[in-house]
Design a protein around this motif. Structure first.
Motif, PDB file in Angstrom:
ATOM      1  N   THR A  58       0.799  -1.227   0.000  1.00  0.00           N
ATOM      2  CA  THR A  58       0.000   0.000   0.000  1.00  0.00           C
ATOM      3  C   THR A  58       0.831   1.276   0.000  1.00  0.00           C
ATOM      4  O   THR A  58       0.291   2.356  -0.197  1.00  0.00           O
ATOM      5  CB  THR A  58      -0.933   0.019   1.225  1.00  0.00           C
ATOM      6  N   VAL A  59       2.120   1.178   0.233  1.00  0.00           N
ATOM      7  CA  VAL A  59       2.989   2.357   0.225  1.00  0.00           C
ATOM      8  C   VAL A  59       3.273   2.734  -1.229  1.00  0.00           C
ATOM      9  O   VAL A  59       3.688   1.873  -2.026  1.00  0.00           O
ATOM     10  CB  VAL A  59       4.307   2.079   0.987  1.00  0.00           C
ATOM     11  N   PRO A  60       3.058   3.994  -1.599  1.00  0.00           N
ATOM     12  CA  PRO A  60       3.302   4.407  -2.989  1.00  0.00           C
ATOM     13  C   PRO A  60       4.763   4.216  -3.398  1.00  0.00           C
ATOM     14  O   PRO A  60       5.687   4.385  -2.583  1.00  0.00           O
ATOM     15  CB  PRO A  60       2.940   5.899  -2.987  1.00  0.00           C
ATOM     16  N   VAL A  61       4.966   3.878  -4.668  1.00  0.00           N
ATOM     17  CA  VAL A  61       6.316   3.634  -5.199  1.00  0.00           C
ATOM     18  C   VAL A  61       7.213   4.848  -4.974  1.00  0.00           C
ATOM     19  O   VAL A  61       8.377   4.715  -4.595  1.00  0.00           O
ATOM     20  CB  VAL A  61       6.251   3.259  -6.702  1.00  0.00           C
ATOM     21  N   GLY A  62       6.691   6.036  -5.199  1.00  0.00           N
ATOM     22  CA  GLY A  62       7.494   7.246  -5.014  1.00  0.00           C
ATOM     23  C   GLY A  62       8.024   7.380  -3.593  1.00  0.00           C
ATOM     24  O   GLY A  62       9.177   7.781  -3.386  1.00  0.00           O
ATOM     25  N   LEU A  63       7.203   7.034  -2.604  1.00  0.00           N
ATOM     26  CA  LEU A  63       7.638   7.088  -1.213  1.00  0.00           C
ATOM     27  C   LEU A  63       8.691   6.019  -0.938  1.00  0.00           C
ATOM     28  O   LEU A  63       9.677   6.269  -0.233  1.00  0.00           O
ATOM     29  CB  LEU A  63       6.449   6.927  -0.272  1.00  0.00           C
ATOM     30  N   LYS A  64       8.516   4.835  -1.512  1.00  0.00           N
ATOM     31  CA  LYS A  64       9.519   3.775  -1.338  1.00  0.00           C
ATOM     32  C   LYS A  64      10.863   4.230  -1.900  1.00  0.00           C
ATOM     33  O   LYS A  64      11.907   4.038  -1.269  1.00  0.00           O
ATOM     34  CB  LYS A  64       9.071   2.492  -2.035  1.00  0.00           C
ATOM     35  N   GLU A  65      10.841   4.843  -3.078  1.00  0.00           N
ATOM     36  CA  GLU A  65      12.083   5.332  -3.682  1.00  0.00           C
ATOM     37  C   GLU A  65      12.718   6.415  -2.817  1.00  0.00           C
ATOM     38  O   GLU A  65      13.935   6.428  -2.616  1.00  0.00           O
ATOM     39  CB  GLU A  65      11.811   5.859  -5.085  1.00  0.00           C
ATOM     40  N   LEU A  66      11.906   7.322  -2.303  1.00  0.00           N
ATOM     41  CA  LEU A  66      12.404   8.379  -1.425  1.00  0.00           C
ATOM     42  C   LEU A  66      13.048   7.795  -0.171  1.00  0.00           C
ATOM     43  O   LEU A  66      14.114   8.245   0.269  1.00  0.00           O
ATOM     44  CB  LEU A  66      11.260   9.316  -1.044  1.00  0.00           C
ATOM     45  N   LEU A  67      12.434   6.775   0.398  1.00  0.00           N
ATOM     46  CA  LEU A  67      12.999   6.123   1.579  1.00  0.00           C
ATOM     47  C   LEU A  67      14.341   5.471   1.268  1.00  0.00           C
ATOM     48  O   LEU A  67      15.282   5.565   2.060  1.00  0.00           O
ATOM     49  CB  LEU A  67      12.020   5.089   2.140  1.00  0.00           C
ATOM     50  N   TRP A  68      14.455   4.813   0.111  1.00  0.00           N
ATOM     51  CA  TRP A  68      15.732   4.189  -0.271  1.00  0.00           C
ATOM     52  C   TRP A  68      16.820   5.243  -0.413  1.00  0.00           C
ATOM     53  O   TRP A  68      17.941   5.058   0.047  1.00  0.00           O
ATOM     54  CB  TRP A  68      15.579   3.399  -1.569  1.00  0.00           C
ATOM     55  N   VAL A  69      16.478   6.375  -1.031  1.00  0.00           N
ATOM     56  CA  VAL A  69      17.461   7.450  -1.204  1.00  0.00           C
ATOM     57  C   VAL A  69      17.870   8.011   0.156  1.00  0.00           C
ATOM     58  O   VAL A  69      19.059   8.226   0.427  1.00  0.00           O
ATOM     59  CB  VAL A  69      16.902   8.564  -2.118  1.00  0.00           C
ATOM     60  N   ARG A  70      16.900   8.236   1.029  1.00  0.00           N
ATOM     61  CA  ARG A  70      17.202   8.790   2.357  1.00  0.00           C
ATOM     62  C   ARG A  70      18.062   7.829   3.171  1.00  0.00           C
ATOM     63  O   ARG A  70      19.022   8.238   3.830  1.00  0.00           O
ATOM     64  CB  ARG A  70      15.901   9.105   3.106  1.00  0.00           C
TER      65      ARG A  70
END
Length: 79
Positions: A58-70
């Motif tokens: 349920t977590v949006p892909v954009g948020l997942k990518e942002l978390l990986w970058v952070r």
């Protein structure tokens, strides 16, 4: 001792398809995947895992990518 990173010319046909996908979608093949390509079966399993993590839930892909970058930034990862 350093572990080699394989170029596309050094991998089997299935792994070359993975390289092509990365090249088309992001313009490069990350070093992590080029290193794991030394064991093609492991690379395919790893890619399947990452695709499942990114494309399901349920977590949006954009948020997942942002978390990986952070997380990479917090760990002083160069990419």
């Amino acid at each position: 001792m350093r572990i080699s990173r394989l170029d596309k010319s050094q991998v089997d046909e299935q792994t070359a398809e993975v390289y092509d996908w990365f090249l088309q979608s992001r313009g490069n093949v990350p070093n992590m995947f080029r290193t794991v390509a030394l064991r093609p079966a492991h690379l395919r399993t790893m890619i399947a895992h990452f695709r499942t993590v990114m494309n399901e839930g349920t977590v949006p892909v954009g948020l997942k990518e942002l978390l990986w970058v952070r997380i990479s930034h917090l760990n002083h990862c160069r990419y």
